[in-house]
Write a protein that holds these residues in place. Sequence first.
Motif, PDB file in Angstrom:
ATOM      1  N   ILE A  68      34.754  39.841  44.315  1.00  9.37           N
ATOM      2  CA  ILE A  68      35.495  39.873  43.062  1.00  9.37           C
ATOM      3  C   ILE A  68      36.636  38.874  43.182  1.00  9.37           C
ATOM      4  N   ASN A  69      37.031  38.266  42.087  1.00 11.32           N
ATOM      5  CA  ASN A  69      38.169  37.354  42.103  1.00 11.32           C
ATOM      6  C   ASN A  69      39.471  38.135  41.989  1.00 11.32           C
ATOM      7  N   GLU A  70      40.462  37.690  42.763  1.00 10.26           N
ATOM      8  CA  GLU A  70      41.773  38.338  42.745  1.00 10.26           C
ATOM      9  C   GLU A  70      42.860  37.305  42.497  1.00 10.26           C
ATOM     10  N   PRO A  71      43.903  37.672  41.763  1.00 10.30           N
ATOM     11  CA  PRO A  71      45.033  36.761  41.594  1.00 10.30           C
ATOM     12  C   PRO A  71      45.855  36.681  42.877  1.00 10.30           C
ATOM     13  N   THR A  72      46.442  35.530  43.132  1.00  8.97           N
ATOM     14  CA  THR A  72      47.340  35.368  44.264  1.00  8.97           C
ATOM     15  C   THR A  72      48.681  34.859  43.756  1.00  8.97           C
ATOM     16  N   LEU A  73      49.647  34.875  44.639  1.00 10.06           N
ATOM     17  CA  LEU A  73      50.993  34.462  44.260  1.00 10.06           C
ATOM     18  C   LEU A  73      50.997  33.023  43.750  1.00 10.06           C
ATOM     19  N   GLY A  74      51.787  32.769  42.738  1.00  7.89           N
ATOM     20  CA  GLY A  74      51.921  31.418  42.216  1.00  7.89           C
ATOM     21  C   GLY A  74      50.814  31.007  41.269  1.00  7.89           C
TER      22      GLY A  74
END
Length: 372
Positions: free
Chosen positions: A310-316
């Motif tokens: 699954i795709n996950e958001p990361t910082l920035g």
Amino acid sequence: MNPIDELRAARPAHLADRPIDPRTRAAELSRAMSQPRPVRRRRRPARPVWSLGLAGAAAVTAVAVAVAMNGTASAPRAPDQQAGTRQAVTLSAREVLLAAAARAERQPEGKGDYWHTVSVRRTLFAAAKGGYRVLNQQRDEGWTPSATGPGQKRWGRVQSLGARPATEEDRQAWERAGSPASIEVTVPGKPKPMVLKTSPGRATTGHSRLTDGDKVFWLGRNVSVKDLRELPADPDKLKKRLLSWKGPDNDVPMQGDAWLFVISTGLIMDMPVTPEVRGAAFRMLAELGDVRVVENVTDAEGRTGTAVAINEPTLGGGVAEHRLIIDEAAGTALASEYVAVKPRGLQTGFEPGTMWNSIAVIRAGWTDDKPR
């Protein structure tokens, strides 16, 4: 998640000069014995130190593993009854997860005085000079007591396995740079390079008391072994329970599906839940809409399996693909890996498709043997 916090979270708990609140994302460059994770200093419960899931449970594992190349494995195949030949069969994520659930539920329960885990974390870094990349490797071992109360301690052992050039091309660049035994690497967000050694280090063992007397893992909140053993074995009830534990303190905002995938990865990989609950976690993930299959994968230990991702958001504003590699035949998880999709934060400088973070589970089970 703040990359500096990720690096700070890798500091072994027994070396810390203040309590460390862990989270199953993971000494700087690795996940200290069982993925401690500090949190912003607001008034909220401390997170316990031992959990994997990277690891141990939760999410964008701090500084951890990376394999600089995609692995390969044979895709499932089935006979073509009409042509007499064999055709590749592509399974959906739901089918993969349900098959794993059926196997997981049939695993023996086991028992012992300690929940014992062994994992190897690998992290990809860019050398500060020379234009090559290095793969840092660390072995982590943890013992979580099944009993709670005064005097109970959790134990951890950590050993650097050394850094090495990530690919043959990187090795050639490293040799042109003089084959240094100590390599300065850049870490996005840190003003100074870190130094990695190519030779293995000595294993160090430490211990600490349980948080709040019995808390040892993090699943959206601090939980005890008893909490884990009492999780519901019904997928819908398990989902409801886990979502009720999702607090407002997540550094990277995530929608429900991504958060459930992250938190359940640690639960599946190496937490002391019952076989029925592990099966329920697989079944719960099977109903998430954004999960997909990644075929032809080999984990960093060379073991073949099927990945769901699954795709996950990361910082920035970045994006990473989080993969859970499964041994379908055994109903167990082999590894958790992160692939850069939209590189930001700790992935800055890597091309999309780079495997930059991985934790491979070597062992997770009950034992009566104390750490020595």
